[in-house]
Design an enzyme around this catalytic site. Structure first.
Site, PDB file in Angstrom:
ATOM      1  N   GLY A 166      36.240 -53.750  72.171  1.00  0.00           N
ATOM      2  CA  GLY A 166      36.368 -55.168  71.865  1.00  0.00           C
ATOM      3  C   GLY A 166      36.791 -55.225  70.421  1.00  0.00           C
ATOM      4  O   GLY A 166      36.930 -54.199  69.766  1.00  0.00           O
ATOM      5  N   CYS A 167      36.996 -56.417  69.896  1.00  0.00           N
ATOM      6  CA  CYS A 167      37.372 -56.496  68.501  1.00  0.00           C
ATOM      7  C   CYS A 167      36.202 -56.111  67.615  1.00  0.00           C
ATOM      8  O   CYS A 167      36.370 -55.657  66.514  1.00  0.00           O
ATOM      9  CB  CYS A 167      37.772 -57.901  68.127  1.00  0.00           C
ATOM     10  SG  CYS A 167      39.375 -58.338  68.711  1.00  0.00           S
ATOM     11  N   GLN A 168      34.994 -56.354  68.089  1.00  0.00           N
ATOM     12  CA  GLN A 168      33.859 -56.262  67.177  1.00  0.00           C
ATOM     13  C   GLN A 168      32.846 -55.208  67.560  1.00  0.00           C
ATOM     14  O   GLN A 168      31.989 -54.858  66.772  1.00  0.00           O
ATOM     15  CB  GLN A 168      33.146 -57.616  67.133  1.00  0.00           C
ATOM     16  CG  GLN A 168      34.064 -58.731  66.732  1.00  0.00           C
ATOM     17  CD  GLN A 168      33.392 -59.673  65.782  1.00  0.00           C
ATOM     18  OE1 GLN A 168      32.240 -59.522  65.437  1.00  0.00           O
ATOM     19  NE2 GLN A 168      34.134 -60.667  65.349  1.00  0.00           N
ATOM     20  N   ARG A 203      36.961 -62.035  74.058  1.00  0.00           N
ATOM     21  CA  ARG A 203      37.783 -60.988  73.493  1.00  0.00           C
ATOM     22  C   ARG A 203      37.010 -60.243  72.410  1.00  0.00           C
ATOM     23  O   ARG A 203      37.077 -59.029  72.296  1.00  0.00           O
ATOM     24  CB  ARG A 203      39.010 -61.590  72.829  1.00  0.00           C
ATOM     25  CG  ARG A 203      40.272 -61.471  73.608  1.00  0.00           C
ATOM     26  CD  ARG A 203      41.362 -62.146  72.836  1.00  0.00           C
ATOM     27  NE  ARG A 203      41.953 -61.262  71.872  1.00  0.00           N
ATOM     28  CZ  ARG A 203      42.480 -61.654  70.717  1.00  0.00           C
ATOM     29  NH1 ARG A 203      42.444 -62.929  70.381  1.00  0.00           N
ATOM     30  NH2 ARG A 203      43.023 -60.789  69.920  1.00  0.00           N
ATOM     31  N   ALA A 204      36.294 -61.037  71.593  1.00  0.00           N
ATOM     32  CA  ALA A 204      35.605 -60.433  70.459  1.00  0.00           C
ATOM     33  C   ALA A 204      34.570 -59.428  70.928  1.00  0.00           C
ATOM     34  O   ALA A 204      34.466 -58.324  70.409  1.00  0.00           O
ATOM     35  CB  ALA A 204      34.954 -61.513  69.601  1.00  0.00           C
TER      36      ALA A 204
END
Ligand SMILES: Cc1ncc(COP(=O)(O)O)c(C=O)c1O
Ligand SMILES: Cc1ncc(COP(=O)(O)O)c(C=O)c1O
Lengths: 407, 141, 407, 141
Positions: free
Chosen positions: D51-53, D118-119
């Site tokens: 994920g982004c994070q 998304r994050a």
């Protein structure tokens, strides 16, 4: 004469909303700022009373809209102290402004074997466009590192500069560290080496010195949405001599003088770089935001923000296991940190249940994260409406999260 | 001959008797039509001043450090504006033409009311006149 | 079921304003349209209650803003009947959308000696970007002419198409002639020759057929401000297969997957083409505009606009010495004309004193003016709120101007 | 063993007893911590879901046309979300995993409330599971 923080908070309607039943504590200002009522009103008034396309109209509404748009350009010019209003080019934001320069400066001045310098503490928006340009123009991409305190290594910069350096791009304030870079010194060094300089002012124009002529910046870019203005509007300042020497970026309406099938000649500044119908309401709202700031003494804003920042840094450092990033002498408005054993995403998500809005992740600065050896951080960032009470709410929230996670 | 500022004051007064914009335009158009016709010989490329929407011919002469102007346009309204500029500037000392601020445009509201000055070429005309006056005053012409 | 024109007019607050003491008759819709109250409210509500940066936030406001933004993408997807929502890319407007394709398609697919076809009736925004790209990629720029009625010469087009043709760009509706081009036929011809097609839908998406799959368009571009939405927002639709194969256009936040000093990898669609903080409120307002249109049957809108158009053309042709441009069989919403012995600028300016807003000049289509042999025209263009009464006001205004000018 | 939809219904009911979001997160985190630990051998590059994070390891197995899953994450909240996905999907027939809509995310409000999917990588996890199930159902694995 200090600013009146209660009045100010009253001017921002969103600050009265609640989140998860708690009053909103908005500490995500480096991502985007909230808007004062005067900005919202300027937008509404535009759409309700004089919405029209600009520059070429022969009718009343078009005159009103054109005048407001061009007055907005002058408001920005004055705010950044540019010499001419046609040195102010409206873009979608900082990112587009930088892409414009990377493309058009690159086409005009960067040749195979030339060099471009950025720093390791850039936002992706001031990193990737230069990488892309270097690839297209076969130039060398060079990066100035920073030290453990989040301070640029100017000695390395000095060594990187040479007679192949065409342009240096750096952010005045880092969005992930809060470091205020020594802009005047960097610009002077670059100029002595014969290089042009682009200042990414996305995080500085609203918090620190923003006088493009005192800085002697060749290009200067910022986003309206981060200085209490609308979304979708940004500014590129460029010295006339550079802008005149660069080819246009996008083609279309407004940037044209004459179009024939064989040949097209371009309009003069700033229109040469403003193809297509612009975001007409954007500059109008941005000017309203600047007018709003102009009702105060900028030094008072800085003093207030610095007071809250120093209080915040101190209170955060009292939290057990908390590590603050960016500990150089000069910083502003941004506190980035991690807490031992707690994932930044978990901390951010749980703070949200307390109404505290912070940002977590890599903040579009992966090279900084790589350098710090972390995947991400929690970032609390200030606007002029934040107070010590917001900091208290943040720290109380953090303590509660620590308890919840049983750490 | 009245000074530039005396003429400007006179224009502002004349317009003040015409509160309605259609009357003002009619007056402007009349002024344009009363202008001396531009000799065919002056209707040349180098006298062209291009606005986005209309074409102006502007003939300039410098004699004894004075500026003499003649003009024409395909648009009657622009021709009227040109006529006002002739009244204000033509026959005046070049130095005065260069240095005196044009106040009548805002005092009459013409600058706000007319569609963008870029479109009608008014700004371009004023620029040309000022530049010419500078050269004339400096004895370059 | 016809639309209720009184209700509609009530929905647009600006239509109640007066200009020069006369009620506003707004006939400059091809330049920009007015906004219904619901659009203005959507903008105000955004700024007042959930303004926040999107996609990466961990807090409540950011979730709300992200959701609204991505729902807006779906609203647009449905309106143009795209297969996937990630085929919808938000840009500043039509101009930027076309520049994006001209650049990125050019980099990927256009090589020296290749050919690009546009038409002589394009807006500069669909002309100059291709000229610029052809210059950069050393491709040949070819132009399809139109006939005296303002209709494209498809036989010439057919001859221009060959196996070097990489892309064909044309407007579905001409903003200077009102001609509706036979889009399906043009696209089919181009596809048969193996070329991709970009449809400039700036003047068609709000007035005629706007189904990208029925058209089989490869790219399709339009502006929010011309379809009753906010300024500063536009749409590029592209077939996934093309978008996937094209390099990014601008670099910066959001369009990145991973950035290191050596290498950058790009995010997936649509983010790959959306660098930097977008105009967040733009899609939200645009979706409100589309939702507004969706409260009606689109066929009813078309029927109403066509009725006013035909009435307008007929009444104008009754004016002595008036010449209408664009007399092909298929036209929409736009009436462009000149009157013998009257300069278009004078006519436009004097109509303004009667409260009638039209546009004059070359309408960013100098090649059309060259072809017509005129310097400019007067253009009256319709929105869904215009009525036969507006036409009457226009014609009465014209008659008065003729009298005033003593012609 | 309950079906996918029975499990989803159970999750929705469990969450309905926790009206406050901080309670819900505490519950999620508890679920994550109660998951079987992911064997070190599965903590490998090919099991990474970014994920982004946050980072998720997702181990997938296909046996007798059934999908078996194990997961871990550096974020406790994401680990809790992963635990829910394991409860819903692991041990189920691949075809059901592929075809059944995930309804509990919206029914609990998790999809709206959690920061963008998304994050946190939730969407990426779901994508991976669905794709895997498709291959498993088709007998490709
Ligand atoms: C046919 C056509 N194409 C392109 C454009 C450019 O649109 P924008 O200025 O909104 O980018 C316009 C509008 O002016 C147009 O009418
Ligand atoms: C330092 C810096 N540069 C550039 C940007 C990009 O600004 P925008 O996304 O508004 O284009 C940002 C904001 O995210 C930033 O903080």
């Amino acid at each position: 004469m200090a600013i009146n923080i209660n009045h100010i908070r009253n001017d921002f309607p969103i600050l009265k909303t609640t989140v998860n039943g708690q009053p909103l504590i908005y500490l995500d200002n480096a991502a985007t700022t909230q808007k004062p009522q005067t900005v919202i009103d300027a937008v509404t008034q535009y759409y309700t009373t004089y919405n029209s396309n600009i520059h070429r109209g022969t009718h009343h509404l078009s005159n009103l809209a054109t005048e407001a748009h061009e007055n907005a350009r002058k408001t920005v010019q004055t705010y950044v102290n540019a010499e001419h209003d046609h040195e102010i080019i409206f873009t979608r934001g900082t990112t587009e402004a930088i892409n414009l320069v990377a493309f058009a400066f690159g086409e005009a001045f960067v040749n195979p074997g030339d060099e471009v310098i950025v720093t390791e503490m850039e936002h992706h928006s001031n990193f990737v466009p230069w990488q892309m340009m270097c690839e297209r123009r076969q130039a060398r991409f060079r990066v100035v590192p920073f030290n453990a305190d989040g301070v640029l290594k100017l000695d390395v910069f000095e060594n990187l500069l040479n007679d192949k350096t065409r342009i240096v791009a750096f952010n005045h304030v880092s969005n992930s560290l809060g470091t205020v870079n020594p802009a005047r010194q960097i610009i002077q060094m670059a100029h002595e080496a014969g290089a042009a300089v682009l200042v990414d002012a996305a995080q500085s124009v609203q918090h620190v010195d923003h006088d493009v002529r005192a800085l002697d910046a060749d290009f200067y870019a910022f986003s309206g949405h981060k200085i209490y203005g609308p979304t979708g509007i940004g500014v590129l300042y460029g010295k006339q001599s550079w802008l005149d020497a660069m080819p246009p970026y996008q083609g279309g309406g407004e940037m044209i003088e004459l179009v024939t099938i064989d040949k097209t000649t371009y309009n003069k500044l700033p229109f040469k770089f403003e193809a297509g119908t612009p975001n007409i309401v954007g500059p109008i709202g941005l000017a309203a935001a600047i007018d709003y700031l102009n009702t105060m003494d900028f030094n008072d804003i800085v003093a207030h923000e610095d007071d809250v920042l120093e209080y915040g840094r101190q209170r955060l450092l009292e939290v057990d296991g908390l590590k603050l990033y960016g500990n150089g002498k000069h910083h502003t408005s941004i506190m980035a940190f991690n807490i031992d054993g707690i994932h930044h995403y978990d901390l951010g998500t749980l703070l949200d249940t307390k109404g505290v809005a912070v940002r977590t992740g890599h903040h579009c600065t992966q090279p900084i994260m790589t350098a710090l050896g972390v995947e991400g951080t929690v970032r609390a960032s200030l606007g002029l409406y934040n107070t010590r009470a917001d900091i208290d709410a943040l720290v109380t929230g953090i303590q509660k999260v620590i308890t919840l996670l049983g750490r | 001959m009245p000074t530039i500022n005396e003429t400007q004051a006179q224009i502002v007064e004349d317009f003040s008797f015409l509160p309605q914009w259609d009357e003002r335009y009619a007056y402007l158009i009349e002024l344009g039509q009363k202008m001396d016709p531009l000799p065919e010989a002056y209707r040349i490329e180098e006298n062209l001043v291009r606005g986005c929407q209309s074409t102006v011919w502007l003939h300039r002469e410098c004699r004894d450090s004075q500026v003499f102007l003649q003009a024409d346009s395909d648009s009657l309204i622009v021709k009227g504006l040109a006529a006002l500029l002739m009244q204000v500037f033509s026959g005046q000392p070049a130095e005065d033409v260069e240095k005196t601020d044009l106040t009548f445009l805002s005092a009459t509201g013409l600058n706000k009311h007319l569609s963008s000055q870029r479109a009608n070429g008014l700004l371009a005309m004023i620029d040309e006149i000022k530049t010419f006056a500078k050269g004339c005053a400096a004895g370059d012409l």
